[in-house]
Design an enzyme around this catalytic site. Sequence first.
Site, PDB file in Angstrom:
ATOM      1  N   GLN A  95      -3.986  -9.789  -4.089  1.00 10.27           N
ATOM      2  CA  GLN A  95      -3.358 -10.488  -2.961  1.00 10.27           C
ATOM      3  C   GLN A  95      -4.324 -11.549  -2.431  1.00 10.27           C
ATOM      4  O   GLN A  95      -3.953 -12.342  -1.575  1.00 10.27           O
ATOM      5  CB  GLN A  95      -3.032  -9.498  -1.845  1.00 10.27           C
ATOM      6  N   ILE A  97      -6.755 -14.800  -2.143  1.00  9.59           N
ATOM      7  CA  ILE A  97      -6.665 -16.180  -2.613  1.00  9.59           C
ATOM      8  C   ILE A  97      -8.054 -16.730  -2.939  1.00  9.59           C
ATOM      9  O   ILE A  97      -8.192 -17.893  -3.271  1.00  9.59           O
ATOM     10  CB  ILE A  97      -5.903 -17.059  -1.601  1.00  9.59           C
ATOM     11  N   HIS A 113      -0.498 -13.991  -4.093  1.00  2.00           N
ATOM     12  CA  HIS A 113      -0.372 -14.759  -2.846  1.00  2.00           C
ATOM     13  C   HIS A 113      -1.005 -16.145  -2.966  1.00  2.00           C
ATOM     14  O   HIS A 113      -1.298 -16.778  -1.964  1.00  2.00           O
ATOM     15  CB  HIS A 113      -0.978 -13.991  -1.672  1.00  2.00           C
ATOM     16  N   GLY A 180      -8.818  -1.766  -1.384  1.00  2.00           N
ATOM     17  CA  GLY A 180      -9.106  -2.670  -0.265  1.00  2.00           C
ATOM     18  C   GLY A 180      -7.911  -3.376   0.324  1.00  2.00           C
ATOM     19  O   GLY A 180      -8.014  -4.534   0.725  1.00  2.00           O
ATOM     20  N   THR A 181      -6.780  -2.675   0.390  1.00  2.00           N
ATOM     21  CA  THR A 181      -5.609  -3.282   1.030  1.00  2.00           C
ATOM     22  C   THR A 181      -5.023  -2.300   2.041  1.00  2.00           C
ATOM     23  O   THR A 181      -4.976  -1.097   1.780  1.00  2.00           O
ATOM     24  CB  THR A 181      -4.567  -3.753  -0.011  1.00  2.00           C
ATOM     25  N   ASN A 207     -10.292   2.836  -0.657  1.00  2.00           N
ATOM     26  CA  ASN A 207     -10.274   1.982   0.531  1.00  2.00           C
ATOM     27  C   ASN A 207     -11.302   2.509   1.526  1.00  2.00           C
ATOM     28  O   ASN A 207     -11.786   3.630   1.399  1.00  2.00           O
ATOM     29  CB  ASN A 207      -8.864   1.999   1.159  1.00  2.00           C
ATOM     30  N   GLU A 209     -10.647   3.177   4.569  1.00  2.00           N
ATOM     31  CA  GLU A 209      -9.963   4.191   5.391  1.00  2.00           C
ATOM     32  C   GLU A 209      -8.547   4.329   4.852  1.00  2.00           C
ATOM     33  O   GLU A 209      -8.088   3.467   4.102  1.00  2.00           O
ATOM     34  CB  GLU A 209      -9.938   3.729   6.849  1.00  2.00           C
TER      35      GLU A 209
HETATM   36  C1  BJW Z   1     -12.416  -2.177   2.797  1.00  8.23           C
HETATM   37  C2  BJW Z   1     -13.657  -2.680   3.061  1.00  8.23           C
HETATM   38  C3  BJW Z   1     -14.636  -2.390   2.132  1.00  8.23           C
HETATM   39  C4  BJW Z   1     -12.350  -3.284   4.731  1.00  8.23           C
HETATM   40  N1  BJW Z   1     -14.333  -1.649   1.088  1.00  8.23           N
HETATM   41  N2  BJW Z   1     -12.058  -1.435   1.785  1.00  8.23           N
HETATM   42  C5  BJW Z   1      10.096  -5.408   6.865  1.00  8.23           C
HETATM   43  C6  BJW Z   1       9.950  -4.496   5.832  1.00  8.23           C
HETATM   44  C7  BJW Z   1       9.467  -4.881   4.593  1.00  8.23           C
HETATM   45  C8  BJW Z   1       9.110  -6.189   4.356  1.00  8.23           C
HETATM   46  C9  BJW Z   1       9.256  -7.102   5.362  1.00  8.23           C
HETATM   47  C10 BJW Z   1       9.754  -6.714   6.602  1.00  8.23           C
HETATM   48  N3  BJW Z   1       9.778  -7.823   7.390  1.00  8.23           N
HETATM   49  C11 BJW Z   1       9.310  -8.876   6.680  1.00  8.23           C
HETATM   50  C12 BJW Z   1       8.986  -8.441   5.445  1.00  8.23           C
HETATM   51  C13 BJW Z   1       8.408  -9.238   4.344  1.00  8.23           C
HETATM   52  C14 BJW Z   1       6.980  -9.685   4.608  1.00  8.23           C
HETATM   53  C15 BJW Z   1       6.130  -8.508   5.091  1.00  8.23           C
HETATM   54  O1  BJW Z   1       5.613  -7.711   4.337  1.00  8.23           O
HETATM   55  N4  BJW Z   1       5.952  -8.385   6.388  1.00  8.23           N
HETATM   56  C16 BJW Z   1       5.224  -7.246   6.932  1.00  8.23           C
HETATM   57  C17 BJW Z   1       4.211  -7.742   7.945  1.00  8.23           C
HETATM   58  C18 BJW Z   1       6.204  -6.240   7.465  1.00  8.23           C
HETATM   59  N5  BJW Z   1       6.474 -10.135   3.315  1.00  8.23           N
HETATM   60  C19 BJW Z   1       6.671 -11.379   2.901  1.00  8.23           C
HETATM   61  O2  BJW Z   1       7.232 -12.218   3.601  1.00  8.23           O
HETATM   62  C20 BJW Z   1       6.237 -11.685   1.484  1.00  8.23           C
HETATM   63  N6  BJW Z   1       7.326 -12.266   0.784  1.00  8.23           N
HETATM   64  C21 BJW Z   1       8.441 -11.566   0.554  1.00  8.23           C
HETATM   65  O3  BJW Z   1       8.616 -10.420   0.926  1.00  8.23           O
HETATM   66  O4  BJW Z   1       9.369 -12.257  -0.194  1.00  8.23           O
HETATM   67  C22 BJW Z   1      10.644 -11.626  -0.463  1.00  8.23           C
HETATM   68  C23 BJW Z   1      10.611 -10.650  -1.594  1.00  8.23           C
HETATM   69  C24 BJW Z   1      11.599  -9.719  -1.706  1.00  8.23           C
HETATM   70  C25 BJW Z   1      11.616  -8.809  -2.755  1.00  8.23           C
HETATM   71  C26 BJW Z   1      10.631  -8.855  -3.726  1.00  8.23           C
HETATM   72  C27 BJW Z   1       9.659  -9.805  -3.622  1.00  8.23           C
HETATM   73  C28 BJW Z   1       9.645 -10.675  -2.561  1.00  8.23           C
HETATM   74  C29 BJW Z   1       5.107 -12.692   1.489  1.00  8.23           C
HETATM   75  C30 BJW Z   1       3.850 -12.128   2.064  1.00  8.23           C
HETATM   76  C31 BJW Z   1       2.775 -13.203   2.162  1.00  8.23           C
HETATM   77  C32 BJW Z   1       1.470 -12.689   2.744  1.00  8.23           C
HETATM   78  N7  BJW Z   1       0.584 -13.772   2.980  1.00  8.23           N
HETATM   79  C33 BJW Z   1      -0.761 -13.506   3.476  1.00  8.23           C
HETATM   80  C34 BJW Z   1      -1.461 -14.843   3.844  1.00  8.23           C
HETATM   81  C35 BJW Z   1      -1.456 -15.860   2.701  1.00  8.23           C
HETATM   82  C36 BJW Z   1      -2.737 -16.084   2.002  1.00  8.23           C
HETATM   83  C37 BJW Z   1      -3.975 -16.203   2.882  1.00  8.23           C
HETATM   84  O5  BJW Z   1      -3.994 -16.973   3.858  1.00  8.23           O
HETATM   85  O6  BJW Z   1      -4.987 -15.542   2.574  1.00  8.23           O
HETATM   86  O7  BJW Z   1      -1.503 -12.782   2.501  1.00  8.23           O
HETATM   87  S1  BJW Z   1      -0.790 -12.445   4.923  1.00  8.23           S
HETATM   88  C38 BJW Z   1      -2.254 -11.578   4.469  1.00  8.23           C
HETATM   89  O8  BJW Z   1      -1.937 -10.185   4.285  1.00  8.23           O
HETATM   90  C39 BJW Z   1      -2.659 -12.136   3.095  1.00  8.23           C
HETATM   91  C40 BJW Z   1      -3.035 -10.874   2.376  1.00  8.23           C
HETATM   92  O9  BJW Z   1      -2.971 -11.077   0.972  1.00  8.23           O
HETATM   93  C41 BJW Z   1      -2.045  -9.879   2.891  1.00  8.23           C
HETATM   94  C42 BJW Z   1      -2.451  -8.446   2.706  1.00  8.23           C
HETATM   95  O10 BJW Z   1      -3.599  -8.142   3.445  1.00  8.23           O
HETATM   96  P1  BJW Z   1      -4.681  -7.116   2.866  1.00  8.23           P
HETATM   97  O11 BJW Z   1      -5.310  -7.694   1.655  1.00  8.23           O
HETATM   98  O12 BJW Z   1      -4.087  -5.780   2.753  1.00  8.23           O
HETATM   99  O13 BJW Z   1      -5.805  -7.188   4.024  1.00  8.23           O
HETATM  100  P2  BJW Z   1      -5.905  -6.286   5.348  1.00  8.23           P
HETATM  101  O14 BJW Z   1      -6.860  -6.962   6.245  1.00  8.23           O
HETATM  102  O15 BJW Z   1      -4.585  -5.979   5.897  1.00  8.23           O
HETATM  103  O16 BJW Z   1      -6.524  -4.908   4.836  1.00  8.23           O
HETATM  104  C43 BJW Z   1      -7.853  -4.825   4.352  1.00  8.23           C
HETATM  105  C44 BJW Z   1      -8.154  -3.368   4.000  1.00  8.23           C
HETATM  106  O17 BJW Z   1      -9.445  -3.320   3.409  1.00  8.23           O
HETATM  107  C45 BJW Z   1      -8.168  -2.435   5.213  1.00  8.23           C
HETATM  108  O18 BJW Z   1      -7.416  -1.257   4.925  1.00  8.23           O
HETATM  109  C46 BJW Z   1      -9.643  -2.092   5.384  1.00  8.23           C
HETATM  110  O19 BJW Z   1      -9.865  -0.770   5.861  1.00  8.23           O
HETATM  111  C47 BJW Z   1     -10.153  -2.227   3.973  1.00  8.23           C
HETATM  112  N8  BJW Z   1     -11.578  -2.563   3.892  1.00  8.23           N
HETATM  113  N9  BJW Z   1     -13.603  -3.360   4.272  1.00  8.23           N
HETATM  114  C48 BJW Z   1     -13.058  -1.194   0.905  1.00  8.23           C
HETATM  115  N10 BJW Z   1     -15.895  -2.828   2.310  1.00  8.23           N
END
Ligand code: BJW
Length: 241
Positions: A95, A97, A113, A180-181, A207, A209
């Site tokens: 995920q 970039i 992403h 890490g997600t 992860n 946590e």
């Molecule tokens: C460590 C650590 C260490 C810390 N060691 N671990 C209701 C229900 C279901 C879905 C939806 C809904 N309402 C809306 C939606 C859809 C929406 C969505 O999911 N929304 C939710 C908020 C509910 N999703 C979308 O819109 C996506 N598109 C979509 O669904 O299209 C339709 C579709 C339908 C059917 C099939 C397919 C598609 C698009 C999502 C786009 C996300 N974009 C972002 C930003 C863009 C890029 C950027 O600027 O970087 O992507 S948002 C942001 O979150 C980024 C990340 O890739 C993404 C995920 O975050 P990630 O990587 O999990 O980071 P964190 O910070 O959340 O977690 C880090 C973790 O690491 C933590 O747990 C820490 O504990 C851990 N950690 N240090 C190991 N040292």
Amino acid sequence: MPDSANPPIVILTGAGISKESGLDTFRDADGIWAKVRLEDVATPEGYARDPETVHAFYNARRKPLVDQSVAPNAAHVALARLEEAWPGEVLIVTQNIDDLHERGGSRNLIHMHGEMLKVRCDFCHAVMPWAEDATVKTKCPECGVTGQVRPHVVWFGEMPLEMDRIEAALGRCGLFLSIGTSGNVYPAAGFVQQVRYLGRAHTVELNLEPSEGATAFAETRYGPATDLVPAFVEQVLTRGW
Ligand code: BJW
């Protein structure tokens, strides 16, 4: 055809794997969403309202990748080693970039992403490598149109990239590893359920946590990625899972 002795491995990674390289996560207390509103910088509506702010946000995040002031860590390198040494397929679906998986040596990689080191033109749809700042005045090098170049990233409400290839890989894997997600963002957060539904793969969360979806995994280990990932890779290459 998957090799049944050495089944394909799919690895989903998130911001946590790059944290120890010095890149911020999103949802931790010191994360990106504590500093900026996601509605402003990670939605098409936010970009339409104020493209300069969104360009500035991505320009700032692109800089440490361009000047290589951040580097891959032991977790990125361990996954590249797994790809090199595992006799079957290893696919990383990230995920993130950033380019730390590539710089760590991984080759079979999907950036679902998008990529910070690319832009695309909303007019001609060309996707281009990009190491400079982009602005509303940037001219597309492909078609020459000004003001249509945007970051090549997937914002909320947009379709993640290469979903067909990801779905196919989830359907044939023997190990699904999530690293890490936080499990907040779909469709990536639902991959573990998809894999479990098919019932063929072992599912593991590594992860710091428990994530939102932790209870869906068959096995969980908690700690920093730079500790957990090299140890898990070593185990897979010596004893399997
Ligand atoms: C460590 C650590 C260490 C810390 N060691 N671990 C209701 C229900 C279901 C879905 C939806 C809904 N309402 C809306 C939606 C859809 C929406 C969505 O999911 N929304 C939710 C908020 C509910 N999703 C979308 O819109 C996506 N598109 C979509 O669904 O299209 C339709 C579709 C339908 C059917 C099939 C397919 C598609 C698009 C999502 C786009 C996300 N974009 C972002 C930003 C863009 C890029 C950027 O600027 O970087 O992507 S948002 C942001 O979150 C980024 C990340 O890739 C993404 C995920 O975050 P990630 O990587 O999990 O980071 P964190 O910070 O959340 O977690 C880090 C973790 O690491 C933590 O747990 C820490 O504990 C851990 N950690 N240090 C190991 N040292």
